[in-house]
Design a protein around this motif. Sequence first.
Motif, mmCIF file in Angstrom:
data_model
loop_
_atom_site.group_PDB
_atom_site.id
_atom_site.type_symbol
_atom_site.label_atom_id
_atom_site.label_comp_id
_atom_site.label_asym_id
_atom_site.label_seq_id
_atom_site.Cartn_x
_atom_site.Cartn_y
_atom_site.Cartn_z
ATOM 1 N N LEU A 101 0.832 -1.204 0.000
ATOM 2 C CA LEU A 101 0.000 0.000 0.000
ATOM 3 C C LEU A 101 0.865 1.253 0.000
ATOM 4 O O LEU A 101 0.587 2.211 -0.721
ATOM 5 N N THR A 102 1.925 1.236 0.803
ATOM 6 C CA THR A 102 2.832 2.392 0.860
ATOM 7 C C THR A 102 3.517 2.600 -0.476
ATOM 8 O O THR A 102 3.583 3.730 -0.983
ATOM 9 N N HIS A 123 -0.279 4.840 -1.028
ATOM 10 C CA HIS A 123 -1.372 4.862 -0.059
ATOM 11 C C HIS A 123 -0.864 4.653 1.363
ATOM 12 O O HIS A 123 -1.578 4.127 2.221
ATOM 13 N N GLY A 124 0.367 5.082 1.602
ATOM 14 C CA GLY A 124 0.965 4.926 2.924
ATOM 15 C C GLY A 124 0.205 5.658 4.012
ATOM 16 O O GLY A 124 0.062 5.148 5.128
ATOM 17 N N ASN A 125 -0.320 6.852 3.676
ATOM 18 C CA ASN A 125 -1.079 7.605 4.682
ATOM 19 C C ASN A 125 -2.355 6.868 5.081
ATOM 20 O O ASN A 125 -2.754 6.888 6.244
ATOM 21 N N VAL A 126 -2.992 6.202 4.123
ATOM 22 C CA VAL A 126 -4.199 5.414 4.403
ATOM 23 C C VAL A 126 -3.826 4.211 5.273
ATOM 24 O O VAL A 126 -4.456 3.958 6.305
ATOM 25 N N ALA A 164 -2.812 -1.434 -5.932
ATOM 26 C CA ALA A 164 -1.738 -1.644 -4.964
ATOM 27 C C ALA A 164 -1.379 -3.125 -4.832
ATOM 28 O O ALA A 164 -0.207 -3.485 -4.763
ATOM 29 N N LEU A 165 -2.387 -3.981 -4.803
ATOM 30 C CA LEU A 165 -2.135 -5.415 -4.628
ATOM 31 C C LEU A 165 -1.641 -6.065 -5.910
ATOM 32 O O LEU A 165 -0.876 -7.022 -5.870
#
Length: 146
Positions: free
Chosen positions: A64-65, A69-72, A93-94
């Motif tokens: 994710l990072t 999307h690290g903040n999420v 992401a996946l």
Amino acid sequence: MGLFDNAVPGGNIAKPLMIALGALMVGKMLSGRSTEQPQSPAPAGTTSADGGLLGGLGGLLGKLTDAGHGNVADSWVGTGQNQPINPSDLGSALGPQVIHEIAQRTGMDEQELLKQLSAALPGVVDKLTPGGQVPPQHQVASLFNS
């Protein structure tokens, strides 16, 4: 399923979704559904048979990072409000290989799988990371196996 009951909207995680979550974080959960086809090779990035398709919870958070999307992901681990993730962002992401593999294992449509995972992951990761700390992989595995 105990620990995860109130981790998702509606308070209930269906078995296919538990298999999907486990496939991401706990390799042993991959045997949740048998197939007649030979086992396909694990997607790139798999670190161990014990850590699921992404190398455990840390691997999932890393994916994710890496996808921006690290903040999420950090909001799920932290002690504040969990931020949502869009199903298409989660799928990006996946990666398509991982999503396809999990969809096959659970018998779910890929779009429905992403929709359910995006709804469940914030609460599940939050439950797995009390006090804002990512637990060792063996603790995550024991929670899924109990």
